[in-house]
Design an enzyme around this catalytic site. Sequence first.
Site, mmCIF file in Angstrom:
data_model
loop_
_atom_site.group_PDB
_atom_site.id
_atom_site.type_symbol
_atom_site.label_atom_id
_atom_site.label_comp_id
_atom_site.label_asym_id
_atom_site.label_seq_id
_atom_site.Cartn_x
_atom_site.Cartn_y
_atom_site.Cartn_z
ATOM 1 N N LEU A 154 1.339 -1.000 0.090
ATOM 2 C CA LEU A 154 0.182 -0.421 -0.430
ATOM 3 C C LEU A 154 0.835 1.182 0.053
ATOM 4 C CD1 LEU A 154 -3.596 -0.798 2.598
ATOM 5 C CD2 LEU A 154 -2.784 -0.224 0.272
ATOM 6 N N ASP A 155 0.264 1.655 -0.319
ATOM 7 C CA ASP A 155 1.788 3.752 -0.995
ATOM 8 C C ASP A 155 1.440 4.456 0.636
ATOM 9 O OD1 ASP A 155 1.866 2.836 -3.441
ATOM 10 O OD2 ASP A 155 0.518 4.000 -3.956
ATOM 11 N N PRO A 156 2.232 4.688 0.293
ATOM 12 C CA PRO A 156 2.254 5.744 2.378
ATOM 13 C C PRO A 156 1.060 6.254 2.333
ATOM 14 C CG PRO A 156 4.365 6.192 1.384
ATOM 15 C CD PRO A 156 3.205 5.140 0.451
ATOM 16 N N ALA A 199 -1.808 6.102 0.594
ATOM 17 C CA ALA A 199 -3.272 4.847 0.996
ATOM 18 C C ALA A 199 -3.217 4.836 3.061
ATOM 19 C CB ALA A 199 -3.144 3.785 0.153
#
Length: 310
Positions: free
Chosen positions: A48-50, A52
């Site tokens: 998960l992207d930071p 997100a």
Amino acid sequence: MSKPRKPKGRPISGWLILDKPVDFGSTEAVSKLKWLYKAQKAGHAGTLDPLASGMLPIALGDATKTVPYVMDGRKIYEFTVSWGEERATDDLEGDVTQSSERRPTEQQIRDILPRYLGTISQVPPQFSAIKIAGERAYDLARDGEAVEIPSREVEIFRLTLLACPDANTAHFEVECGKGTYVRALARDFGRELGCYGHISGLRRTFVAPFQEEAMVPLANLVALEAIEDMDERLAALDALLIDTCEALSALPHLVINDDQAHRLKMGNPILVRGRDAPIAESEAYATARGRLIAIGEIGQGEFRPKRVFA
């Protein structure tokens, strides 16, 4: 000859379904949980992207052997698209690369959604983990290189417009398969609507087979650090783990006895008998006394182990 080193940490196995907060990286989350649980090893099932938030399944110990089965599962995201700007990263972090004063109507948005259902061709974002000539695309992008990333097929099972709170934003929910980039959806929506767009909010609520109610907020885990007695603290943490077998719930299941379990742990096949026994399966898992013993293949009346669990 020197003796092999004993692995550091506890030999625990299980899944922790983390509710990852914004501005906290997936790798950072894995390191934090490995330290909290004093686990020998840890890994996550799907970055998960930071920017997100939401579901980040983290495997501890032997459960890391089941990560591929979760990686392949369906996922559900809720996301917000902001119209008027396309950005280098396709989210809030990147520089603006295109802009427009146009804004889509709710009906115009609804009209394009059916074209994004089913098996579609998608070009991953420039800032992604895709490898180009052995290099990660995001490393090349950070160095200022514009690279051509080949399109690939992804599956979109469901795509819903949840709300249009104002002219500049729209909220969506998508259920998709492995490898789908939600940031790319936002980018492509904006291009097709002629107004440009980028992700301004992203939350993952489901990673098959784990349900949303299984998520544990990071703050709840950090709060347990206040328990001074280490045994008591670890017991409280262990109570939050989900059994390793849960990651394999989509596979055929074989219940075996102790003698068969011993054979499998030695790497040997076992006979599969009985009226209800599977005839042929490329992958199945076997348990004894409720504990995961092995993942293997069923064929010619045998279960042959591929991965064995402690």
